[in-house]
Design a protein around this motif. Structure first.
Motif, PDB file in Angstrom:
ATOM      1  N   SER A  16      43.986  -1.693  37.788  1.00  0.00           N
ATOM      2  CA  SER A  16      42.719  -0.997  37.559  1.00  0.00           C
ATOM      3  C   SER A  16      41.811  -1.809  36.646  1.00  0.00           C
ATOM      4  N   VAL A  17      40.584  -1.387  36.594  1.00  0.00           N
ATOM      5  CA  VAL A  17      39.615  -1.941  35.655  1.00  0.00           C
ATOM      6  C   VAL A  17      38.909  -0.771  34.979  1.00  0.00           C
ATOM      7  N   VAL A  18      38.582  -0.933  33.703  1.00  0.00           N
ATOM      8  CA  VAL A  18      37.832   0.069  32.955  1.00  0.00           C
ATOM      9  C   VAL A  18      36.447  -0.502  32.693  1.00  0.00           C
ATOM     10  N   LEU A  19      35.416   0.257  33.026  1.00  0.00           N
ATOM     11  CA  LEU A  19      34.038  -0.165  32.797  1.00  0.00           C
ATOM     12  C   LEU A  19      33.288   0.916  32.038  1.00  0.00           C
ATOM     13  N   CYS A  20      32.550   0.508  31.029  1.00  0.00           N
ATOM     14  CA  CYS A  20      31.697   1.413  30.258  1.00  0.00           C
ATOM     15  C   CYS A  20      30.282   1.251  30.796  1.00  0.00           C
ATOM     16  N   VAL A  21      29.686   2.324  31.267  1.00  0.00           N
ATOM     17  CA  VAL A  21      28.388   2.270  31.938  1.00  0.00           C
ATOM     18  C   VAL A  21      27.390   3.126  31.179  1.00  0.00           C
ATOM     19  N   ASP A  22      26.172   2.606  31.022  1.00  0.00           N
ATOM     20  CA  ASP A  22      25.099   3.395  30.424  1.00  0.00           C
ATOM     21  C   ASP A  22      23.767   2.722  30.704  1.00  0.00           C
ATOM     22  N   GLU A  23      22.699   3.388  30.277  1.00  0.00           N
ATOM     23  CA  GLU A  23      21.340   2.905  30.471  1.00  0.00           C
ATOM     24  C   GLU A  23      20.694   2.673  29.110  1.00  0.00           C
ATOM     25  N   ASP A  98      41.598   0.611  41.463  1.00  0.00           N
ATOM     26  CA  ASP A  98      40.890   1.740  40.872  1.00  0.00           C
ATOM     27  C   ASP A  98      39.914   1.253  39.809  1.00  0.00           C
ATOM     28  N   VAL A  99      38.793   1.957  39.695  1.00  0.00           N
ATOM     29  CA  VAL A  99      37.771   1.643  38.700  1.00  0.00           C
ATOM     30  C   VAL A  99      37.543   2.896  37.869  1.00  0.00           C
ATOM     31  N   HIS A 100      37.822   2.792  36.582  1.00  0.00           N
ATOM     32  CA  HIS A 100      37.616   3.904  35.652  1.00  0.00           C
ATOM     33  C   HIS A 100      36.263   3.707  34.974  1.00  0.00           C
ATOM     34  N   ILE A 101      35.368   4.656  35.165  1.00  0.00           N
ATOM     35  CA  ILE A 101      34.018   4.576  34.615  1.00  0.00           C
ATOM     36  C   ILE A 101      33.924   5.506  33.416  1.00  0.00           C
ATOM     37  N   VAL A 102      33.605   4.929  32.258  1.00  0.00           N
ATOM     38  CA  VAL A 102      33.378   5.712  31.045  1.00  0.00           C
ATOM     39  C   VAL A 102      31.873   5.794  30.854  1.00  0.00           C
ATOM     40  N   TRP A 103      31.355   7.030  30.803  1.00  0.00           N
ATOM     41  CA  TRP A 103      29.926   7.202  30.540  1.00  0.00           C
ATOM     42  C   TRP A 103      29.660   8.523  29.868  1.00  0.00           C
ATOM     43  N   PHE A 117      29.558   9.195  46.596  1.00  0.00           N
ATOM     44  CA  PHE A 117      29.783   7.790  46.253  1.00  0.00           C
ATOM     45  C   PHE A 117      31.275   7.477  46.307  1.00  0.00           C
ATOM     46  N   ASN A 118      32.065   8.326  45.704  1.00  0.00           N
ATOM     47  CA  ASN A 118      33.510   8.096  45.663  1.00  0.00           C
ATOM     48  C   ASN A 118      34.123   8.182  47.060  1.00  0.00           C
ATOM     49  N   GLN A 119      33.612   9.066  47.899  1.00  0.00           N
ATOM     50  CA  GLN A 119      34.115   9.151  49.277  1.00  0.00           C
ATOM     51  C   GLN A 119      33.820   7.861  50.034  1.00  0.00           C
ATOM     52  N   ARG A 120      32.634   7.274  49.794  1.00  0.00           N
ATOM     53  CA  ARG A 120      32.281   6.004  50.448  1.00  0.00           C
ATOM     54  C   ARG A 120      33.206   4.871  50.010  1.00  0.00           C
ATOM     55  N   HIS A 121      33.791   5.002  48.828  1.00  0.00           N
ATOM     56  CA  HIS A 121      34.621   3.930  48.271  1.00  0.00           C
ATOM     57  C   HIS A 121      36.098   4.335  48.175  1.00  0.00           C
ATOM     58  N   ARG A 122      36.529   5.149  49.104  1.00  0.00           N
ATOM     59  CA  ARG A 122      37.946   5.521  49.270  1.00  0.00           C
ATOM     60  C   ARG A 122      38.567   6.150  48.014  1.00  0.00           C
ATOM     61  N   GLY A 123      37.796   6.860  47.222  1.00  0.00           N
ATOM     62  CA  GLY A 123      38.322   7.570  46.055  1.00  0.00           C
ATOM     63  C   GLY A 123      38.823   6.663  44.940  1.00  0.00           C
ATOM     64  N   ARG A 124      38.342   5.413  44.897  1.00  0.00           N
ATOM     65  CA  ARG A 124      38.810   4.455  43.893  1.00  0.00           C
ATOM     66  C   ARG A 124      38.203   4.673  42.503  1.00  0.00           C
ATOM     67  N   PHE A 125      37.108   5.392  42.438  1.00  0.00           N
ATOM     68  CA  PHE A 125      36.398   5.553  41.169  1.00  0.00           C
ATOM     69  C   PHE A 125      36.847   6.827  40.455  1.00  0.00           C
ATOM     70  N   HIS A 126      37.135   6.669  39.178  1.00  0.00           N
ATOM     71  CA  HIS A 126      37.548   7.783  38.326  1.00  0.00           C
ATOM     72  C   HIS A 126      36.545   7.865  37.183  1.00  0.00           C
ATOM     73  N   PHE A 127      35.815   8.969  37.103  1.00  0.00           N
ATOM     74  CA  PHE A 127      34.766   9.128  36.106  1.00  0.00           C
ATOM     75  C   PHE A 127      35.297   9.870  34.889  1.00  0.00           C
ATOM     76  N   VAL A 128      35.048   9.289  33.716  1.00  0.00           N
ATOM     77  CA  VAL A 128      35.484   9.863  32.448  1.00  0.00           C
ATOM     78  C   VAL A 128      34.245   9.999  31.570  1.00  0.00           C
ATOM     79  N   TRP A 129      33.982  11.209  31.098  1.00  0.00           N
ATOM     80  CA  TRP A 129      32.791  11.466  30.293  1.00  0.00           C
ATOM     81  C   TRP A 129      33.152  11.506  28.815  1.00  0.00           C
TER      82      TRP A 129
END
Length: 171
Positions: A16-23, A98-103, A117-129
């Motif tokens: 997996s990879v963990v990515l921190c995403v924000d604007e 898997d890609v874990h998105i922290v935002w 979005f997750n359906q388009r990418h085979r459920g690989r994305f896991h969103f953590v708030w």
């Protein structure tokens, strides 16, 4: 929530990879009408405090806290469509595993668009708030602070394109 995020920072699930995403919104392209006088022996750096506003830009970025890599996109707006387009770039950059998105809890980080979005990418994305009022748990905030102090605070930008180019160079 903070415990889950800290666990991701400390121990990435295998494959997996963990990515921190924000604007980062409202980055101002401030220009200086007079040249800055550089520091010299026995003389400090001097700049006139007048400025010219040349517009603003928004940065949407993903920071990998384990590698230090940043993927970013500078644009004119920060809309849900901009974020989805950016996340498609993230999906291309990480095509497997898997890609874990922290935002944080911004309204455009929730809803049907992320289910689709997750359906388009085979459920690989896991969103953590992040917990409410604790966006500082998101490591991209630290990176934004570095960007602010090293580039934006004392920058001289002749246009929004100049700002975008220098931010891209910093990334």
């Amino acid at each position: 929530k903070a415990t889950v995020i800290c666990a991701l920072y400390l121990d990435v699930p295998p494959g997996s990879v963990v990515l921190c995403v924000d604007e980062k919104t409202g980055m101002q392209a401030l220009g200086r009408p007079f040249a800055v006088r550089l520091a010299a022996p026995r003389r400090s750096r001097r700049k006139d405090y007048n400025y010219v506003r040349n517009g603003t830009r928004t940065l949407i970025a993903a920071f990998n806290p384990h590698s230090g890599q940043v993927l970013g996109r500078v644009g004119a707006t920060r809309t849900a469509d901009d974020l989805v387009a950016f996340m498609e770039e993230v999906a291309l950059a990480h095509p497997t595993g898997d890609v874990h998105i922290v935002w944080d809890n911004l309204n455009i980080h929730h809803g049907w668009r992320w289910v689709e979005f997750n359906q388009r990418h085979r459920g690989r994305f896991h969103f953590v708030w992040t917990p409410i009022h604790a966006s500082w748990v998101n490591q991209i905030e630290i990176w934004f602070s570095i960007l602010q102090r090293r580039l934006l605070k004392h920058g001289d930008f002749g246009s929004v394109w100049d700002l975008a180019s220098k931010v891209d160079g910093f990334i």
